[in-house]
Motif scaffolding. Structure first.
Motif, mmCIF file in Angstrom:
data_model
loop_
_atom_site.group_PDB
_atom_site.id
_atom_site.type_symbol
_atom_site.label_atom_id
_atom_site.label_comp_id
_atom_site.label_asym_id
_atom_site.label_seq_id
_atom_site.Cartn_x
_atom_site.Cartn_y
_atom_site.Cartn_z
ATOM 1 N N PHE A 9 -44.757 -130.587 12.206
ATOM 2 C CA PHE A 9 -46.070 -129.937 12.888
ATOM 3 C C PHE A 9 -47.466 -130.257 12.375
ATOM 4 C CE2 PHE A 9 -43.193 -126.490 14.331
ATOM 5 C CZ PHE A 9 -43.868 -126.185 15.470
ATOM 6 N N GLU A 10 -47.403 -130.525 11.138
ATOM 7 C CA GLU A 10 -48.615 -131.363 10.418
ATOM 8 C C GLU A 10 -49.178 -132.542 11.262
ATOM 9 O OE1 GLU A 10 -50.670 -131.837 6.313
ATOM 10 O OE2 GLU A 10 -48.451 -131.958 6.412
ATOM 11 N N THR A 11 -48.199 -133.467 11.480
ATOM 12 C CA THR A 11 -48.612 -134.681 12.173
ATOM 13 C C THR A 11 -48.674 -134.483 13.563
ATOM 14 O OG1 THR A 11 -47.399 -135.894 10.549
ATOM 15 C CG2 THR A 11 -47.746 -137.153 12.379
ATOM 16 N N PHE A 12 -47.845 -133.442 14.184
ATOM 17 C CA PHE A 12 -47.945 -133.420 15.569
ATOM 18 C C PHE A 12 -49.436 -132.884 15.904
ATOM 19 C CE2 PHE A 12 -47.876 -129.948 18.940
ATOM 20 C CZ PHE A 12 -47.700 -130.768 19.871
ATOM 21 N N PRO A 27 -39.664 -130.251 11.776
ATOM 22 C CA PRO A 27 -40.017 -131.121 12.959
ATOM 23 C C PRO A 27 -40.331 -130.295 14.088
ATOM 24 C CG PRO A 27 -38.031 -131.794 11.770
ATOM 25 C CD PRO A 27 -38.584 -130.531 11.220
ATOM 26 N N PHE A 28 -41.443 -130.655 14.839
ATOM 27 C CA PHE A 28 -41.651 -130.102 16.224
ATOM 28 C C PHE A 28 -40.263 -129.987 17.023
ATOM 29 C CE2 PHE A 28 -43.338 -129.748 20.338
ATOM 30 C CZ PHE A 28 -44.159 -128.775 20.441
ATOM 31 N N ALA A 29 -39.801 -130.793 16.917
ATOM 32 C CA ALA A 29 -38.490 -131.168 17.994
ATOM 33 C C ALA A 29 -37.421 -129.911 17.449
ATOM 34 C CB ALA A 29 -38.021 -132.455 17.766
ATOM 35 N N SER A 30 -37.557 -129.461 16.426
ATOM 36 C CA SER A 30 -36.362 -128.487 16.073
ATOM 37 C C SER A 30 -37.101 -127.075 16.704
ATOM 38 C CB SER A 30 -36.158 -128.262 14.611
ATOM 39 O OG SER A 30 -37.639 -127.654 13.832
ATOM 40 N N VAL A 31 -38.310 -126.789 17.019
ATOM 41 C CA VAL A 31 -38.837 -125.747 17.346
ATOM 42 C C VAL A 31 -38.947 -125.639 19.003
ATOM 43 C CG1 VAL A 31 -40.838 -123.972 17.384
ATOM 44 C CG2 VAL A 31 -39.852 -125.305 15.373
ATOM 45 N N TYR A 32 -39.245 -126.790 19.581
ATOM 46 C CA TYR A 32 -39.556 -127.042 21.079
ATOM 47 C C TYR A 32 -38.431 -126.407 21.793
ATOM 48 C CZ TYR A 32 -40.172 -129.721 25.441
ATOM 49 O OH TYR A 32 -40.495 -129.864 26.631
ATOM 50 N N PRO A 33 -37.054 -126.645 21.639
ATOM 51 C CA PRO A 33 -36.134 -126.036 22.298
ATOM 52 C C PRO A 33 -36.048 -124.363 22.354
ATOM 53 C CG PRO A 33 -34.928 -127.659 20.843
ATOM 54 C CD PRO A 33 -36.508 -127.680 20.567
ATOM 55 N N TYR A 36 -51.688 -120.548 17.659
ATOM 56 C CA TYR A 36 -52.354 -120.664 19.020
ATOM 57 C C TYR A 36 -51.076 -121.202 19.915
ATOM 58 C CZ TYR A 36 -57.382 -120.910 17.605
ATOM 59 O OH TYR A 36 -58.348 -120.460 17.181
ATOM 60 N N LEU A 37 -50.364 -121.842 19.611
ATOM 61 C CA LEU A 37 -49.243 -122.487 20.589
ATOM 62 C C LEU A 37 -48.169 -121.436 20.614
ATOM 63 C CD1 LEU A 37 -47.844 -124.456 22.071
ATOM 64 C CD2 LEU A 37 -46.721 -125.494 20.014
ATOM 65 N N ASP A 38 -47.818 -120.662 19.516
ATOM 66 C CA ASP A 38 -47.104 -119.283 19.593
ATOM 67 C C ASP A 38 -47.510 -118.368 20.403
ATOM 68 O OD1 ASP A 38 -45.332 -120.634 17.848
ATOM 69 O OD2 ASP A 38 -46.056 -119.378 16.277
ATOM 70 N N LYS A 39 -48.751 -118.162 20.413
ATOM 71 C CA LYS A 39 -49.541 -117.323 21.405
ATOM 72 C C LYS A 39 -49.343 -117.692 22.949
ATOM 73 C CE LYS A 39 -52.168 -113.765 22.160
ATOM 74 N NZ LYS A 39 -51.828 -112.340 22.264
ATOM 75 N N LEU A 40 -49.497 -118.914 23.114
ATOM 76 C CA LEU A 40 -49.597 -119.218 24.498
ATOM 77 C C LEU A 40 -48.165 -119.407 25.042
ATOM 78 C CD1 LEU A 40 -51.950 -122.623 24.337
ATOM 79 C CD2 LEU A 40 -52.417 -120.099 25.306
#
Length: 116
Positions: free
Chosen positions: A57-60, A10-16, A96-100
């Motif tokens: 992440f895939e669906t995000f 889940p994107f929500a698990s990494v976002y924080p 890319y998101l990690d890099k940003l």
């Protein structure tokens, strides 16, 4: 961690963790969100839904309104791999998101992070 696990996470698990990383370096949640909006085309309401529904992440990335046309300007090494050489399109977007987020945490000016 294998790619499939990352894609279904889940994107929500990494976002924080993105927010915490930025805040530890004096940046803000708002700046993290701005970077996400720039990359994906999501807005605040759409991001809130992604987080609430625990979208993976895939669906995000699949449902992202529009990947920024300047995404090809994101180059460099993240997690030991050159961004531009990553063959899997989804993994490339994640990196890319990690890099940003890394650039944000390192104090780069927002106009440079957003390739303006």
């Amino acid at each position: 961690m294998n790619q499939h696990k990352i894609f279904t996470m889940p994107f929500a698990s990494v976002y924080p963790h993105y927010v915490k990383k930025a805040e530890r370096k004096g940046r803000t949640k708002s700046e993290v969100d701005h970077v996400i909006f720039w990359l994906t085309g999501y807005n605040k309401e759409q991001l809130d839904i992604v987080l609430t529904e625990k979208t993976n992440f895939e669906t995000f990335f699949k449902n992202a309104p529009q990947l920024n046309p300047n995404v090809s300007k994101i180059t460099g090494v993240i997690c030991g791999h050159r961004d531009e050489d990553i063959e899997d399109p989804l993994m490339q977007k994640i990196r890319y998101l990690d890099k940003l987020i890394d650039e944000l945490a390192k104090g780069k000016p927002m106009e440079k992070i957003l390739r303006s």
